[in-house]
Design a protein around this motif. Structure first.
Motif, PDB file in Angstrom:
ATOM      1  N   THR A  20       0.833  -1.199   0.000  1.00 57.87           N
ATOM      2  CA  THR A  20       0.000   0.000   0.000  1.00 57.87           C
ATOM      3  C   THR A  20       0.869   1.251   0.000  1.00 57.87           C
ATOM      4  OG1 THR A  20      -1.777  -1.143   1.168  1.00 57.87           O
ATOM      5  CG2 THR A  20      -1.813   1.261   1.219  1.00 57.87           C
ATOM      6  N   LEU A  21       1.968   1.223   0.757  1.00 61.88           N
ATOM      7  CA  LEU A  21       2.900   2.352   0.745  1.00 61.88           C
ATOM      8  C   LEU A  21       3.453   2.584  -0.660  1.00 61.88           C
ATOM      9  CD1 LEU A  21       4.961   1.824   4.034  1.00 61.88           C
ATOM     10  CD2 LEU A  21       3.347   3.663   3.561  1.00 61.88           C
ATOM     11  N   LEU A  22       3.856   1.507  -1.322  1.00 62.22           N
ATOM     12  CA  LEU A  22       4.388   1.632  -2.678  1.00 62.22           C
ATOM     13  C   LEU A  22       3.317   2.111  -3.649  1.00 62.22           C
ATOM     14  CD1 LEU A  22       6.557  -1.622  -2.879  1.00 62.22           C
ATOM     15  CD2 LEU A  22       7.364   0.720  -2.536  1.00 62.22           C
ATOM     16  N   ASP A  23       2.084   1.658  -3.428  1.00 61.51           N
ATOM     17  CA  ASP A  23       0.986   2.004  -4.324  1.00 61.51           C
ATOM     18  C   ASP A  23       0.575   3.463  -4.183  1.00 61.51           C
ATOM     19  OD1 ASP A  23      -0.635   1.036  -6.368  1.00 61.51           O
ATOM     20  OD2 ASP A  23      -2.344   0.761  -5.040  1.00 61.51           O
ATOM     21  N   THR A  33       6.825  12.482   1.535  1.00 62.36           N
ATOM     22  CA  THR A  33       7.453  12.467   2.848  1.00 62.36           C
ATOM     23  C   THR A  33       6.930  11.279   3.643  1.00 62.36           C
ATOM     24  OG1 THR A  33       5.721  13.809   3.885  1.00 62.36           O
ATOM     25  CG2 THR A  33       7.549  14.985   2.819  1.00 62.36           C
ATOM     26  N   LEU A  34       7.577  10.998   4.744  1.00 61.77           N
ATOM     27  CA  LEU A  34       7.139   9.903   5.599  1.00 61.77           C
ATOM     28  C   LEU A  34       5.715  10.144   6.102  1.00 61.77           C
ATOM     29  CD1 LEU A  34       7.939   7.242   6.983  1.00 61.77           C
ATOM     30  CD2 LEU A  34       8.763   8.616   8.916  1.00 61.77           C
ATOM     31  N   SER A  35       5.410  11.368   6.475  1.00 65.96           N
ATOM     32  CA  SER A  35       4.064  11.695   6.952  1.00 65.96           C
ATOM     33  C   SER A  35       3.023  11.498   5.854  1.00 65.96           C
ATOM     34  CB  SER A  35       4.016  13.147   7.446  1.00 65.96           C
ATOM     35  OG  SER A  35       4.868  13.337   8.553  1.00 65.96           O
ATOM     36  N   GLN A  36       3.359  11.893   4.643  1.00 62.70           N
ATOM     37  CA  GLN A  36       2.429  11.708   3.528  1.00 62.70           C
ATOM     38  C   GLN A  36       2.197  10.230   3.246  1.00 62.70           C
ATOM     39  OE1 GLN A  36       4.636  14.062   0.665  1.00 62.70           O
ATOM     40  NE2 GLN A  36       3.099  15.703   0.736  1.00 62.70           N
ATOM     41  N   LEU A  37       3.250   9.430   3.320  1.00 61.04           N
ATOM     42  CA  LEU A  37       3.115   7.993   3.112  1.00 61.04           C
ATOM     43  C   LEU A  37       2.233   7.363   4.183  1.00 61.04           C
ATOM     44  CD1 LEU A  37       6.773   7.126   2.095  1.00 61.04           C
ATOM     45  CD2 LEU A  37       4.746   6.737   0.689  1.00 61.04           C
TER      46      LEU A  37
END
Length: 255
Positions: A20-23, A33-37
């Motif tokens: 899901t992070l990659l998608d 950014t990490l927060s956006q991910l």
């Protein structure tokens, strides 16, 4: 299993969250950014931090100097092994280049994944009409020349799924009536080519033809996208079909 094949079961939550992070990345969101991910994936910041660290260590993600993340080369390396992606492209590219040089128009190669088109290659002709597609991009099966070919040869349940759901409209010429689309698909199977007339943009039309594997199954489609009014679509049908047959012969040869 989700639309993109995210796994379930004992390892499902961890793998699903990583995928899901990659998608979350897209053509309009290439650096996050990490927060956006974390927000896009719906996971706590601490969880996103741990997963992102693992993905960076493996090479699926890379960290930029400003602290944002983008897709890593390791995924590109793995993607190059997909037989329906770069493998198909490698076999087809000489014939796509010939078609591009002869026509000086946009040439496209695509495959079907589920209920969408995925473009494997696109060669832009000099002065050719602009198109909305890109390599690796997805599009509706119902509107493009390649999409109509792939949908026409898709299993019945896929056709029912596509025609039974919302059908995207891009211009006033886009065909969204399921009955009319079924008639168009039947014509594609009978005639061996498709014509998408101003269905994606009002200044273009495309002609598509099927690419077969050694078993005779349709595994891809090739198309020529031309400026509307510049040439009769039937005048370019022989060029597109010849290229599709040449690619089919290449796929039948030992790799």
């Amino acid at each position: 299993m989700s639309r993109r094949g995210h796994p379930t079961g004992p390892t499902g939550p961890v793998v699903s969250r990583a995928l899901t992070l990659l998608d979350t990345f897209s053509t309009t969101r290439r650096a996050l950014t990490l927060s956006q991910l974390a927000a896009a994936a719906g996971v706590p910041l601490s969880t996103a931090h741990r997963l992102v660290a693992e993905l960076v260590a493996w090479g699926a993600l890379e960290r930029a100097e400003d602290g944002s993340y983008h897709i890593g080369l390791r995924l590109w390396e793995l993607g190059a092994l997909a037989p329906r992606g770069p493998g198909l492209r490698e076999r087809a590219l000489p014939f796509l280049e010939d078609l591009s040089q002869i026509s000086r128009e946009n040439v496209q190669l695509a495959v079907r994944e589920g209920t969408e088109v995925v473009f494997v290659e696109r060669i832009a002709g000099s002065g050719a009409v602009p198109v909305l597609t890109r390599v690796g991009g997805r599009f509706a099966l119902t509107a493009t020349g390649v999409g109509l070919v792939l949908l026409a040869h898709a299993p019945a349940d896929v056709q029912d799924d596509v025609l039974g759901g919302p059908i995207a409209s891009f211009t006033e010429k886009t065909v969204t009536d399921p009955a009319r689309l079924r008639g168009m698909l039947a014509d594609v199977r009978t005639n061996g080519f498709s014509i998408s007339d101003r269905q994606v943009t009002l200044d273009s039309l495309s002609v598509g033809a099927p690419v077969h594997d050694q078993r005779g199954q349709v595994v891809a489609a090739v198309s020529l996208v031309v400026r509307y009014g510049s040439v009769s679509p039937h005048a370019v049908v022989p060029l597109v079909r010849t290229s599709a047959r040449a690619i089919s012969r290449a796929l039948a040869e030992p790799y």
